[in-house]
Design an enzyme around this catalytic site. Structure first.
Site, PDB file in Angstrom:
ATOM      1  N   ILE A  86      39.109  44.927  31.081  1.00  0.00           N
ATOM      2  CA  ILE A  86      39.652  43.805  30.634  1.00  0.00           C
ATOM      3  C   ILE A  86      38.582  43.009  29.906  1.00  0.00           C
ATOM      4  CG2 ILE A  86      41.538  43.470  32.636  1.00  0.00           C
ATOM      5  CD1 ILE A  86      39.210  42.753  34.188  1.00  0.00           C
ATOM      6  N   PRO A 241      37.103  35.016  40.798  1.00  0.00           N
ATOM      7  CA  PRO A 241      37.588  33.948  39.970  1.00  0.00           C
ATOM      8  C   PRO A 241      38.616  34.514  38.939  1.00  0.00           C
ATOM      9  CG  PRO A 241      35.725  33.296  40.528  1.00  0.00           C
ATOM     10  CD  PRO A 241      35.521  34.741  41.060  1.00  0.00           C
ATOM     11  N   TYR A 242      38.051  35.633  38.151  1.00  0.00           N
ATOM     12  CA  TYR A 242      38.774  36.299  37.073  1.00  0.00           C
ATOM     13  C   TYR A 242      40.344  36.663  37.570  1.00  0.00           C
ATOM     14  CZ  TYR A 242      40.472  39.237  33.337  1.00  0.00           C
ATOM     15  OH  TYR A 242      41.148  40.112  32.412  1.00  0.00           O
ATOM     16  N   GLY A 243      40.336  37.475  38.588  1.00  0.00           N
ATOM     17  CA  GLY A 243      41.269  37.763  39.114  1.00  0.00           C
ATOM     18  C   GLY A 243      42.449  36.677  39.555  1.00  0.00           C
ATOM     19  N   LYS A 246      43.818  35.126  36.428  1.00  0.00           N
ATOM     20  CA  LYS A 246      44.844  35.739  35.817  1.00  0.00           C
ATOM     21  C   LYS A 246      46.109  35.891  36.642  1.00  0.00           C
ATOM     22  CE  LYS A 246      43.623  37.871  32.084  1.00  0.00           C
ATOM     23  NZ  LYS A 246      44.548  37.809  30.933  1.00  0.00           N
TER      24      LYS A 246
END
Ligand code: NAG
Ligand code: NAG
Ligand code: NAG
Ligand code: NAG
Ligand code: NAG
Length: 566
Positions: A86, A241-243, A246
């Site tokens: 990603i 936090p990224y997941g 998203k």
């Protein structure tokens, strides 16, 4: 030696600064002006940004970004391998039938049957491949990128491939500056850059009647599922936090789409690798971002000797060979999934799809494929597990296969890596300007017409200092020239350089540069006589060979060694 470069750098920085200031101005106006697409005042102002790169006209400001580099500091983050999927947050949406898009420029004129696609992050790795495919399929493409991760070089390549006016425009823009406070806390930046920017995009789409959104999501939204393979029904419990950002963005899109007739496609990527089979584009992370890079980047860096080797973390997972298992999807297949999603997108419908091969490969398999693809004997260190990594992640792509008739074609890991390696090998400088030596002046009154200089090796120079120290005595001043006493022409230098590096260096012979003089060399007899110093390293080729050895093994200079962590 190369004055021309050092002169250009500040100029470039100045322009970047100017561009940044102008962008801030533009965003200000954007916020004042409701109908910002095709707004001619905005255009006039912002075109200056675009003109800097000569890439066309401004029409819309949108930018979604994610930033991986921060992610590895967090203990609960996904494995590097998963991160690899990603790199570029990519969002495509179509300006089909967007009333605001009808403007006066060649680009914004609406023609029936012509679809405009806006690719945010389009100068990045995945974004540029997506733009290439869309252009090939006769879409009109607007790339929006702030170039923090993207490469203007990739846009140049696309520009050269599709030079017709109105095919491609590039917009330098960064919406995030309007939203992200400087003091934002680390994890919150994800919510700003991903979730908040998605919100901005949705608002802009609503304001301008843009009806189709292809959203790039990630398998990170699934978190750590209990069952493999991952289907679209697998519960989403993102663990970082990224997941989470998203996932929130997905939720927002789904809620928004319920009250509109939007066509939405959400694609959840697995681990993206590879590059354009025709070698036009590749993956070129900036040197400072390399160490945060993806597994394929680490493989190539190790093969090129930029990093000493690969580090595989964890060999005792409950998998066949003990290393983690991931699903590697080639960027060409990924882009194909986007185009197929675009074709099938229809009003009032939401499609959510996993984009993976459906086959898991272990990190060991990956490393072996990397060795074979590059032909390099890559050193691999097997280390302990890293907390937070999970053993196995791979997709079940049957839904996308069934509904979009999409199947991964590039499923041979070694072949994917070979293709990408071809580009890497021939673009060691990434999209940077091709390294051409510039020799200025070939008509000087010297034997071969090029300037003559006295090259002194740094080891000899240092020796002269130490000898001077030894001989220094009170009430005495010694003044000495430190040179070899032999002049070598620039042409001789270039030849020695070619031999020392074994590289076929391209040389441009240009006109003289004002202020250069034909010949400069020393008479070192005084230092020789008084300090008993003589230059020892007088073989130009040898000096350069020694220096070249260091350069080769320190491509990152003294920068932190880029080490892949699996
Ligand atoms: C930008 O706009 C100007 C004037 O509207 C037009 O002449 C020019 O062709 C446009 N450039 C591109 C790349 O669309
Ligand atoms: C978010 O954006 C800000 C500024 O726009 C940037 O400094 C930061 O690195 C980004 N963070 C992430 C996690 O993407
Ligand atoms: C570009 O955007 C990213 C993410 O929003 C941000 O971190 C970065 O600082 C921006 N770079 C520039 C040059 O504006
Ligand atoms: C599905 O794709 C294959 C190969 O790409 C193609 O031959 C076939 O016609 C497609 N089927 C449909 C129903 O579009
Ligand atoms: C001068 O240097 C040479 C070699 O470095 C050495 O062999 C010689 O002894 C030195 N002579 C004096 C007078 O120090």
């Amino acid at each position: 030696m190369d004055h021309s470069d050092s002169r250009r750098k500040p100029h470039f920085l100045g322009k970047v600064l100017m561009a940044a200031i102008l962008t801030a101005l533009c965003i200000f106006i954007l916020k004042q002006s409701p109908g910002f697409i095709g707004d001619s005042a905005l255009k006039t102002l912002c075109c200056r940004n675009a003109e800097f790169y000569n890439y066309g006209n401004i029409s819309i400001f949108l930018n979604i970004w994610m930033d991986h580099s921060d992610s590895r500091r967090k203990p609960h983050f996904l494995g590097k391998v998963l991160m690899a999927a990603i790199l570029t947050a990519l969002c495509i949406f179509i300006l089909k039938q967007s009333p605001g898009f009808i403007g006066d420029s060649a680009f914004s004129r609406h023609e029936p049957g012509v679809t405009h696609v806006l690719v945010t992050g389009g100068a990045g790795y995945i974004g540029s491949h997506a733009a290439l495919r869309l252009l090939k399929d006769s879409y009109r493409v607007t790339i929006v990128d702030n170039l923090s991760r993207g490469n203007i070089g990739a846009v140049k390549v696309l520009r050269e491939l599709f030079p017709e006016p109105g095919r491609l425009q590039f917009i330098y823009a960064d919406l995030a500056v309007a939203y992200v406070g400087e003091s934002t806390l680390e994890p919150l930046r994800y919510y700003h850059n991903i979730t908040a920017n998605t919100l901005v995009i949705l608002e802009a789409m609503a304001a301008h009647g843009v009806k189709t959104l292809i959203y790039s999501s990630t398998c990170a939204t699934y978190g750590e599922p209990e069952k493999m393979p991952i289907t679209e029904e697998t519960p989403q419990f993102p663990i970082n936090p990224y997941g989470k950002a998203k996932k929130m963005a997905e939720d927002m899109i789904l809620d928004f789409s319920k009250n509109s007739d939007m066509a939405v496609m959400i694609l959840r990527y697995f681990n993206v690798i590879g590059s354009d089979p025709e070698g036009r584009l590749g993956e070129a992370p900036r040197p400072e971002l390399r160490e945060h890079g993806r597994i394929s980047g680490a493989c190539f860096d190790a093969a090129l000797g930029i990093i000493p080797g690969l580090k595989v973390k964890g060999t005792d997972y409950p998998t066949a060979d003990g290393t983690c298992i991931r699903d590697y999807i080639d960027v060409t297949d990924l882009v194909d999934a986007h185009v197929k999603a675009l074709d099938k997108a229809s009003p009032n419908k939401v499609g959510i799809y996993n984009v993976g091969t459906g086959k898991g490969r272990s990190v060991k398999e990956f490393v072996e494929a990397c060795k074979k693809a590059t032909g390099a004997n890559i050193k691999v260190d097997y280390l302990d597990r890293r907390p937070g990594d999970y053993a196995e992640v791979y997709s079940d792509p049957s839904k996308i296969n069934r509904e979009l008739n999409w199947t991964a074609q590039y499923t041979d890991l070694q072949e994917c890596l070979s293709i990408a390696w071809r580009w890497q090998k021939s673009h060691r400088n990434g999209y940077g300007s091709p390294s051409v030596m510039k020799v200025k002046g070939t008509d000087y009154p010297t034997a071969d017409g090029t300037c003559i200089r006295d090259y002194i090796d740094v080891t000899d120079l240092v020796d002269a200092h130490v000898k001077a120290l030894d001989k220094a005595s009170p009430n005495k001043v010694g003044i000495y020239n430190v040179g070899t006493g032999k002049g070598r022409s620039v042409k001789e230098f270039v030849e020695a350089c070619k031999k020392a590096t074994g590289a076929n260096i391209k040389v441009d012979y240009l006109d003289r540069r004002p202020g250069d003089y034909a010949e400069v060399y020393s008479d070192p007899s005084k230092i020789n006589r008084e300090l008993n110093w003589t230059a020892q390293y007088t073989d130009l080729q040898e000096c350069l060979s020694i220096a070249w050895r260091w350069q080769k093994s320190h491509r990152n200079g003294y920068g932190s060694p880029s080490v892949m962590k699996v």
